[in-house]
Design an enzyme around this catalytic site. Structure first.
Site, short mmCIF file in Angstrom:
data_model
loop_
_atom_site.label_atom_id
_atom_site.label_comp_id
_atom_site.label_asym_id
_atom_site.label_seq_id
_atom_site.Cartn_x
_atom_site.Cartn_y
_atom_site.Cartn_z
N ARG A 16 -3.94 7.70 9.66
CA ARG A 16 -2.73 7.57 8.84
C ARG A 16 -1.48 7.71 9.70
NH1 ARG A 16 0.08 11.68 4.69
NH2 ARG A 16 1.57 10.20 3.81
N HIS A 17 -0.42 7.05 9.29
CA HIS A 17 0.86 7.07 10.01
C HIS A 17 1.50 8.46 10.03
CE1 HIS A 17 3.19 7.47 6.30
NE2 HIS A 17 2.36 6.58 5.77
N ARG A 66 6.45 2.25 9.63
CA ARG A 66 5.91 3.58 9.90
C ARG A 66 4.54 3.52 10.57
NH1 ARG A 66 6.15 2.63 4.35
NH2 ARG A 66 4.33 3.06 3.04
N GLU A 90 0.14 -0.20 2.32
CA GLU A 90 -0.11 0.76 1.25
C GLU A 90 -0.12 0.05 -0.10
OE1 GLU A 90 -1.59 3.13 0.08
OE2 GLU A 90 -0.52 4.90 0.85
N HIS A 158 -2.33 3.57 5.82
CA HIS A 158 -1.64 4.47 4.88
C HIS A 158 -2.67 5.27 4.09
CE1 HIS A 158 1.98 1.87 5.48
NE2 HIS A 158 1.05 0.95 5.64
#
Length: 217
Positions: A16-17, A66, A90, A158
Site C-alpha cells: 500500500r502507498h 500517491r 482505488e 491502495h
C-alpha cells in the site's frame, strides 16, 4: 499456476502507498489524486529498502500520484521500471470521495453499515468491491504468470483494491472479504504459490505496527 515448481514458488507482494494528508484527516480518497506527505515519502523510502531485499523481478503499480511516488522509491533501489496500470486504482466511491469518516456515517450511515455487513454496496454510487477485483486481479495474475519459478512481483496499490484482490486470489466469497483487515500506510501483504493456488503468507506486514488510516479501515 497450479502449484509451486520447486523451491518456494512465486510470490506476490501487495504494497500500500504511503501517508497522505487525506489519510490523516480520515477523508475518503477513492480515485481522487492525492499526493504523499513528507512522512509518506519517508515511509515509502524505509519500506522500499525492506522490499528490495526480497529481490523483486517486476513492479506494477496504480497510476495515481500517491502510488507512483511510493513505487518510485523501490524502483530507485532495484533499478526496475514500474509498469503503471489504471486498473490498480482505488475503488471509485462517487459522492463519498472527499468526505471524512464522520461525514460518511452521518450522511450515508445505512449504506456504510450495509457495506460493513458484507452486502454488495455501491458506496457513494461508485463501484462494487467485486468490480474492483474484476479489474485489478487480472492485472496481478497477468504479471505473476510472467515470473520465473521463484520470482517475486511487487504490486503497489491502495488499501481497498489490495484487500479485494487478495480476497479474489484466495478464492474467498466477496461477503467475507471484510474479514481481511485493512493495511496501514506502506505496509504490505504477501501471497505465496501453493499446491492448491495462492496462500496468504503475511498480512499488513511492516517494520512496526502502524494505525490503519484510509478508505479501507
Amino acid at each position: 499456476m497450479n502449484g509451486s515448481k520447486g523451491g518456494r514458488g512465486r510470490r506476490i507482494v501487495l504494497w500500500r502507498h504511503g501517508q497522505t494528508a487525506w489519510n490523516l484527516e480520515r477523508r475518503f480518497q477513492g480515485t481522487t489524486d492525492i499526493e504523499l506527505t513528507e512522512t509518506g515519502i519517508a515511509q515509502a523510502r524505509r519500506s522500499a529498502r525492506l522490499l528490495a531485499a526480497m529481490k523483486p523481478e517486476t513492479i506494477v503499480a496504480s497510476d495515481l500520484k500517491r502510488v507512483v511516488a511510493t513505487a518510485a522509491e523501490l524502483a530507485a533501489i532495484t533499478g526496475l521500471t514500474v509498469a503503471h496500470d489504471r486498473n490498480l486504482r482505488e475503488t471509485y466511491a462517487g459522492v463519498w470521495q472527499g468526505l471524512t469518516h464522520e461525514e460518511i456515517i452521518e450522511r450515508h450511515g445505512e449504506e456504510y453499515a450495509a457495506w460493513k455487513r458484507g452486502e454488495p454496496v455501491r458506496r457513494g454510487g461508485g463501484e462494487l468491491e467485486t468490480e474492483v477485483a474484476d479489474r485489478a486481479a487480472p492485472v496481478v495474475l497477468e504479471h505473476a504468470d510472467k515470473l520465473s519459478d521463484n520470482g517475486t512481483l511487487v504490486v503497489v496499490s491502495h488499501g481497498g483494491t489490495i484487500r479485494t484482490t487478495i480476497g479474489r486470489l484466495l478464492g474467498l466469497e466477496a461477503a467475507s472479504w471484510e474479514s481481511l483487515g485493512g493495511l496501514s500506510n506502506c505496509c504490505w501483504s504477501v501471497l505465496g504459490e501453493g499446491a492448491r493456488g495462492w496462500r496468504l503468507l503475511e498480512h499488513n506486514a511492516g517494520t512496526l505496527p502502524e494505525p490503519v488510516l484510509g478508505d479501507d479501515d
